[in-house]
Structures are given as C-alpha cells and as structure tokens.
Motif scaffolding. Structure first.
Motif, mmCIF file in Angstrom:
data_model
loop_
_atom_site.group_PDB
_atom_site.id
_atom_site.type_symbol
_atom_site.label_atom_id
_atom_site.label_comp_id
_atom_site.label_asym_id
_atom_site.label_seq_id
_atom_site.Cartn_x
_atom_site.Cartn_y
_atom_site.Cartn_z
ATOM 1 N N TYR A 20 0.827 -1.200 0.000
ATOM 2 C CA TYR A 20 0.000 0.000 0.000
ATOM 3 C C TYR A 20 0.865 1.256 0.000
ATOM 4 O O TYR A 20 1.880 1.335 0.681
ATOM 5 C CB TYR A 20 -0.904 0.044 1.238
ATOM 6 N N SER A 21 0.409 2.248 -0.777
ATOM 7 C CA SER A 21 0.944 3.603 -0.693
ATOM 8 C C SER A 21 -0.192 4.486 -0.185
ATOM 9 O O SER A 21 -1.257 4.553 -0.811
ATOM 10 C CB SER A 21 1.406 4.103 -2.067
ATOM 11 N N ILE A 22 0.016 5.137 0.954
ATOM 12 C CA ILE A 22 -1.027 5.980 1.550
ATOM 13 C C ILE A 22 -0.650 7.430 1.286
ATOM 14 O O ILE A 22 0.370 7.919 1.779
ATOM 15 C CB ILE A 22 -1.176 5.713 3.068
ATOM 16 N N PHE A 44 -1.226 -1.081 9.048
ATOM 17 C CA PHE A 44 -0.544 -0.560 7.865
ATOM 18 C C PHE A 44 0.885 -0.154 8.266
ATOM 19 O O PHE A 44 1.215 1.020 8.378
ATOM 20 C CB PHE A 44 -1.313 0.628 7.286
ATOM 21 N N ASP A 45 1.733 -1.177 8.476
ATOM 22 C CA ASP A 45 3.072 -0.933 9.014
ATOM 23 C C ASP A 45 3.981 -0.287 7.974
ATOM 24 O O ASP A 45 3.760 -0.369 6.771
ATOM 25 C CB ASP A 45 3.690 -2.245 9.490
ATOM 26 N N GLU A 50 4.090 2.504 2.294
ATOM 27 C CA GLU A 50 4.786 3.794 2.254
ATOM 28 C C GLU A 50 3.762 4.907 2.462
ATOM 29 O O GLU A 50 2.603 4.799 2.040
ATOM 30 C CB GLU A 50 5.526 3.985 0.930
ATOM 31 N N TYR A 51 4.203 5.959 3.123
ATOM 32 C CA TYR A 51 3.341 7.100 3.401
ATOM 33 C C TYR A 51 3.892 8.316 2.670
ATOM 34 O O TYR A 51 5.018 8.743 2.917
ATOM 35 C CB TYR A 51 3.272 7.360 4.903
ATOM 36 N N ALA A 75 3.970 6.733 -6.623
ATOM 37 C CA ALA A 75 3.713 5.712 -5.606
ATOM 38 C C ALA A 75 4.256 4.359 -6.035
ATOM 39 O O ALA A 75 4.127 3.956 -7.194
ATOM 40 C CB ALA A 75 2.213 5.620 -5.332
ATOM 41 N N LYS A 76 4.846 3.625 -5.094
ATOM 42 C CA LYS A 76 5.466 2.332 -5.386
ATOM 43 C C LYS A 76 4.684 1.162 -4.798
ATOM 44 O O LYS A 76 5.166 0.039 -4.752
ATOM 45 C CB LYS A 76 6.898 2.326 -4.850
ATOM 46 N N GLY A 77 3.473 1.433 -4.346
ATOM 47 C CA GLY A 77 2.641 0.386 -3.776
ATOM 48 C C GLY A 77 1.765 -0.278 -4.824
ATOM 49 O O GLY A 77 1.401 0.335 -5.828
ATOM 50 N N LYS A 78 1.403 -1.514 -4.580
ATOM 51 C CA LYS A 78 0.491 -2.233 -5.468
ATOM 52 C C LYS A 78 -0.874 -1.567 -5.468
ATOM 53 O O LYS A 78 -1.552 -1.514 -6.501
ATOM 54 C CB LYS A 78 0.372 -3.688 -5.008
#
Length: 277
Positions: A20-22, A44-45, A50-51, A75-78
């Motif tokens: 996840y990218s928040i 969401f560790d 990534e935040y 963003a690098k999150g799925k």
C-alpha cells in the motif's frame, strides 16, 4: 546483432516495493499525524506500506488534480490509497481491507477504484462511513459497482495506470473524474465495506460550483460525437446508436469528406512554430 540485442532490456510484469501507498494532501499537520497513527494502529506498518504527502500547510504547493497525479506517478505500492487528512481508520483494519480487495479481484479483475462512498446511478448513492458526529451510515448491499466515488478515501490499483485530467484544477470532483478516466480505459469502480471515520461532511462552496461547471463543460466536449480518420479507415463514433449507424453509412461519410475538403484544408491544422532570428 548480438551487440545490439545486449543494449535492449526485456520487461515483465511490475514488482511493487510496497503493498500500500497511503497518499495525502496535508494542510493541518496535527490532523495528519492523527490519521497516520490510526493507519499504523490498524496494521498498515511502515515496512510494507509507504506514506507519501504533499505539504500544503503553509501555501498551496499542489491543488488536488496535479497533486494526486504526482502520487499516482510516484507511488510504489500495489494499491494506492488517496485519502483526506481528516479520516481515522477505526472500525476495520488492514486485514479486512485486503480481504475486500481479494473478493473484488476474484469477481472482477477489471476493477481499478474502490471507495467507501459513491454514486451508483442517477438515483442511488451508496455510503459506508462514520461521520465526525458519530453518525454511522451503513450501506447493507456491498460491494456495489458505482459510477463515481467520494474523495475522502479511494483505493487505486497501481497497474491500472490511471491519471486525473490535465485541464481541470481545484479540490473538488476529482473522484468522479478518476472514475470517468477509468471507465474510458475499460476499468470498473466499486463501493466496498470499509468503514472509517470521516470528520467532514463536505463543503460545496463557491469553488465547488465553479469547478462543477468546468467539469461538465470539459466532458461535454470530451465525449462529443465525431468523425474519425485513421491511415486505413474512416468511421463515426457516438453514444446514440441511430446517429452512429446513420453517420457510418458510406454516402454520409463521402459527403462529410467533401465538406472537410472544401472548408477545412490541411493548413488549418499546421502548428505555427516561429524560428528564432
């Protein structure tokens, strides 16, 4: 030949660094920190998430359309969570969200956007959140395929490669804009069962109605009926089936070609680039 092939790189499906990218536009850092704490508390560790934020606390570095496009590009999150700073992850946690995503993925792998509220059609609105007052609005029939989503909490599938409109700006209606872009690309949007606290009930001020007018004008033009020409064929596209059938008749297309030949010469389309003296 082997030397030339060594210069080329073979690509495969993307591998994402995070699940996840928040991503958040921030105007009040104290409120943002409260939001961050709630995400961390609900699983969401920082190792698998990534935040990312844009600091608008002192001045407006990016309005929503340009700012969220930065998130969508970097963003690098799925899965990219685009959310307001005034939300609290409360009733549900990360495991619950991952389960809802898996359910949608199995039923409809062509999804691109998930949210907790949105307009299902011209009559029905689906809402699944807790207001700042403590009032819980619970939609019983979820997930629901939707035409628009509310901007307080949106999940975007990174592999869908979505982007917001370049010719709109401001802080309203970017959720519907993203849904329309997704629809054009062949993706679907859903309201899911992920209840959070959203402190604000919305703010339809003068800027909202100004952007609403610009939004309608933009998409009236973008979705206009039109004749199309490629290097090997000509055709007409329209949302009206009769108009599409009629204007694709060969005699009609011939007459339209003569009109363009007489009144729309190629010189009208030339980009005038002035050379430096």
């Amino acid at each position: 030949m082997d030397t030339a092939l060594n210069l080329a790189k073979s690509i495969s499906s993307p591998v994402y660094e995070y699940e996840y990218s928040i991503c958040t536009l921030v105007t009040r850092k104290v409120e943002y920190e409260e939001m961050l704490d709630s995400f961390l508390l609900k699983g969401f560790d920082e190792k698998s998430c990534e935040y990312l934020f844009i600091d608008n606390s002192s001045s407006c570095s990016f309005e929503a359309y340009k700012g969220l496009n930065q998130f969508l590009q970097q963003a690098k999150g799925k899965y990219i969570i685009l959310c307001h700073q005034d939300i609290i992850i409360h009733d549900h946690d990360r495991n619950h969200l991952s389960e809802r995503i898996s359910e949608i993925e199995k039923k409809d792998p062509n999804w691109a956007i998930l949210a907790n509220a949105g307009g299902v059609n011209f009559k029905w609105i689906a809402t699944n959140l807790t207001q700042g007052s403590g009032n819980i609005i619970k939609e019983k029939r979820l997930p629901l395929r939707t035409k628009t989503v509310d901007e307080n909490f949106m999940i975007v599938k990174n592999s869908a490669n979505l982007a917001l409109s370049h010719n709109l700006s401001g802080f309203h209606l970017y959720g519907p804009d993203l849904c329309l872009i997704a629809d054009v690309l062949g993706f679907n949007a859903y309201v899911i069962d992920f209840n959070i606290i959203h402190k604000s009930n919305g703010n339809p001020d003068a800027s909202f109605y100004r952007l609403r007018k610009e939004f309608i004008k933009k998409y009236n033009y973008a979705f206009r009926s039109r004749f199309m020409t490629t290097t090997i064929t000509r055709y007409y596209i329209s949302g009206n089936w009769f108009t599409a059938w009629f204007c694709n008749l060969q005699p009609i297309k011939f007459l339209v070609r003569q009109y363009y030949k007489a009144f729309k010469p190629k010189k009208l389309y030339v980009l005038d680039i002035k050379q430096d003296a």
